[in-house]
Design a protein around this motif. Structure first.
Motif, short mmCIF file in Angstrom:
data_model
loop_
_atom_site.label_atom_id
_atom_site.label_comp_id
_atom_site.label_asym_id
_atom_site.label_seq_id
_atom_site.Cartn_x
_atom_site.Cartn_y
_atom_site.Cartn_z
N ASP A 39 0.83 -1.20 0.00
CA ASP A 39 0.00 0.00 0.00
C ASP A 39 0.86 1.25 0.00
N VAL A 40 1.96 1.25 0.79
CA VAL A 40 2.86 2.40 0.82
C VAL A 40 3.49 2.63 -0.56
N ALA A 41 3.92 1.55 -1.21
CA ALA A 41 4.53 1.67 -2.54
C ALA A 41 3.53 2.23 -3.55
N ALA A 42 2.27 1.75 -3.48
CA ALA A 42 1.24 2.24 -4.40
C ALA A 42 0.97 3.71 -4.18
N ALA A 43 0.89 4.12 -2.90
CA ALA A 43 0.63 5.53 -2.60
C ALA A 43 1.77 6.40 -3.11
N THR A 44 3.01 5.93 -2.95
CA THR A 44 4.16 6.70 -3.42
C THR A 44 4.14 6.84 -4.94
N ALA A 45 3.82 5.75 -5.65
CA ALA A 45 3.77 5.79 -7.11
C ALA A 45 2.69 6.76 -7.58
N THR A 46 1.53 6.74 -6.91
CA THR A 46 0.44 7.66 -7.29
C THR A 46 0.85 9.11 -7.08
N ALA A 47 1.54 9.38 -5.95
CA ALA A 47 1.99 10.75 -5.68
C ALA A 47 2.98 11.22 -6.74
N VAL A 48 3.89 10.34 -7.17
CA VAL A 48 4.85 10.71 -8.21
C VAL A 48 4.15 10.99 -9.53
N ASP A 49 3.18 10.16 -9.88
CA ASP A 49 2.44 10.36 -11.13
C ASP A 49 1.70 11.69 -11.10
N ASN A 50 1.06 12.00 -9.97
CA ASN A 50 0.33 13.26 -9.86
C ASN A 50 1.26 14.46 -9.98
N THR A 51 2.44 14.35 -9.38
CA THR A 51 3.42 15.44 -9.47
C THR A 51 3.88 15.66 -10.90
N GLU A 52 4.16 14.57 -11.60
CA GLU A 52 4.59 14.69 -13.00
C GLU A 52 3.50 15.31 -13.86
N ALA A 53 2.24 14.93 -13.63
CA ALA A 53 1.13 15.51 -14.40
C ALA A 53 1.01 17.00 -14.13
N ALA A 54 1.18 17.39 -12.85
CA ALA A 54 1.09 18.82 -12.51
C ALA A 54 2.20 19.61 -13.18
N LEU A 55 3.41 19.01 -13.22
CA LEU A 55 4.52 19.68 -13.87
C LEU A 55 4.28 19.82 -15.38
N ASP A 56 3.73 18.78 -16.00
CA ASP A 56 3.43 18.84 -17.44
C ASP A 56 2.40 19.93 -17.75
N GLU A 57 1.37 19.98 -16.90
CA GLU A 57 0.31 21.00 -17.10
C GLU A 57 0.87 22.40 -16.92
N ALA A 58 1.73 22.58 -15.91
CA ALA A 58 2.35 23.89 -15.71
C ALA A 58 3.22 24.27 -16.89
N GLY A 59 3.96 23.29 -17.43
CA GLY A 59 4.80 23.57 -18.60
C GLY A 59 3.96 24.01 -19.79
#
Length: 371
Positions: free
Chosen positions: A176-196
């Protein structure tokens, strides 16, 4: 005519309707033994006669038809304190050639001796033909040892299942911890792409406005620069918020795993002494007499000197000698058997008896007065 109120039990505590608390100065404690009670330490070693007595309860001296066959060696009781078997050493001479037989409790007759002035003098008579006893099978502890081994195997199986369950829970929490970490990384990358994308659009708009009007070029550039700064700031905040959310989720998963581990540790009911309850055949007067008693901090507070058992064969109290020095000045006090915990060391032979009371509390109890 004298009456000895001992007919079906090895160690009596008066009639069935009489409570030992009636002689106690404080509720829940015993301060003196009743007149008809017999100490277990006095019972072991008594001579035993064999005769077909029928309903005889009194005799003037030993009967001429009685045969002295041996002596009481021990008694076997279950974990509830009920006496199940009397062990008698029969035959032989000066201890040589003896063999041990186990007889049921209802075969033991307490026959009052009317030839003396002491109302407590009595004989132990087995209601059986002496010739039959000579052919009786010898007592062995094999069945009890097999049962004890089976109980230990069952406890080991339960412990293994609990360990496997704990490991599965920990592994699931890790997933569960690994899944939560992966989701957080994906969300961060999406936010960075949108900001770009937003930055690129703002730059394109600024370039178009600069081409259309020279005077407005600087203002458009300034505005584009401010938009870029705001977008970068918003992006930083989004990244920080996303990281905080991920950290909170990880902390919650970790806390839940720790709570589950703590609950499993609490369920194991650990004692100060790493051990398990003793096997059934250990609960004899010979083993318990003189056994040391410890408090919850593993401090030696006294030793068992006597046992009190009802006429139905159930242990109710243990008399513990506390205080004193080198056996001098000790004070006997009575504790209920249910207030004691008897454990055998895991992986060893050491046996300890525990009480929740401290030494000072035991010394403050009323003194037990035996007969």
């Amino acid at each position: 005519m004298k009456n000895l109120l001992l007919t079906t039990a090895l160690i009596a505590a008066g009639t069935a309707g009489t409570a030992m608390a009636e002689t106690a100065a404080h509720a829940g404690f015993t301060t003196e033994a009743a007149a008809e009670q017999i100490h277990a330490s006095d019972f072991i070693g008594m001579r035993v006669y064999a005769a077909e007595t029928g309903d005889v309860t009194e005799s003037e001296g030993a009967g001429t038809e009685w045969e002295d066959i041996g002596e009481i060696n021990d008694v076997i009781m279950n974990r509830s304190g009920q006496i199940e078997t009397v062990l008698v050493d029969i035959g032989g001479f000066l201890g040589l050639g003896e063999r041990q037989v186990g007889v049921s409790l209802d075969q033991v007759k307490f026959v009052s001796d009317s030839s003396t002035d002491d109302a407590e003098d009595f004989f132990l008579v087995l209601n059986a033909d002496p010739a039959t006893l000579q052919d009786a099978p010898e007592f062995t502890a094999g069945d009890m040892e097999d049962q004890a081994a089976a109980d230990i195997n069952e406890m080991e199986k339960d412990a293994a299942e609990a360990t496997a369950s704990a490991e599965a829970s920990i592994e699931e929490a890790g997933d569960d911890v690994a899944a939560a970490t992966a989701t957080a990384v994906d969300n961060t990358e999406a936010a960075l792409d949108e900001a770009g994308d937003d930055i690129a659009a703002a730059a394109d708009k600024a370039n178009a406005e600069m081409e259309e009007a020279g005077d407005d070029m600087a203002a458009a550039a300034d505005e584009a620069g401010e938009d870029v700064a705001d977008a970068a700031e918003n992006t930083g905040e989004a990244i920080e918020n996303t990281a905080d959310i991920a950290a909170a989720e990880i902390n919650e998963e970790t806390n839940e795993m720790q709570r589950e581990t703590a609950e499993m540790a609490n369920d194991s009911d650990m004692a100060p002494f790493p051990g398990t309850p003793v096997e059934q055949d250990y609960l004899t007067a010979e083993n318990l007499d003189g056994a040391r008693v410890y408090d919850a901090q593993d401090k030696w507070v006294g030793e068992i000197s006597e046992l009190i058992v009802t006429e139905e064969g159930q242990i109710t109290d243990a008399i513990i000698d506390v205080g004193g020095f080198l056996g001098i000045g000790e004070k006997p006090v009575a504790l209920k058997l249910t207030d004691l915990q008897i454990l055998r060391q895991d992986g060893g032979d050491d046996v300890r008896i525990y009480t929740a009371m401290a030494e000072e509390e035991l010394e403050a109890m009323p003194e037990f007065e035996g007969k």
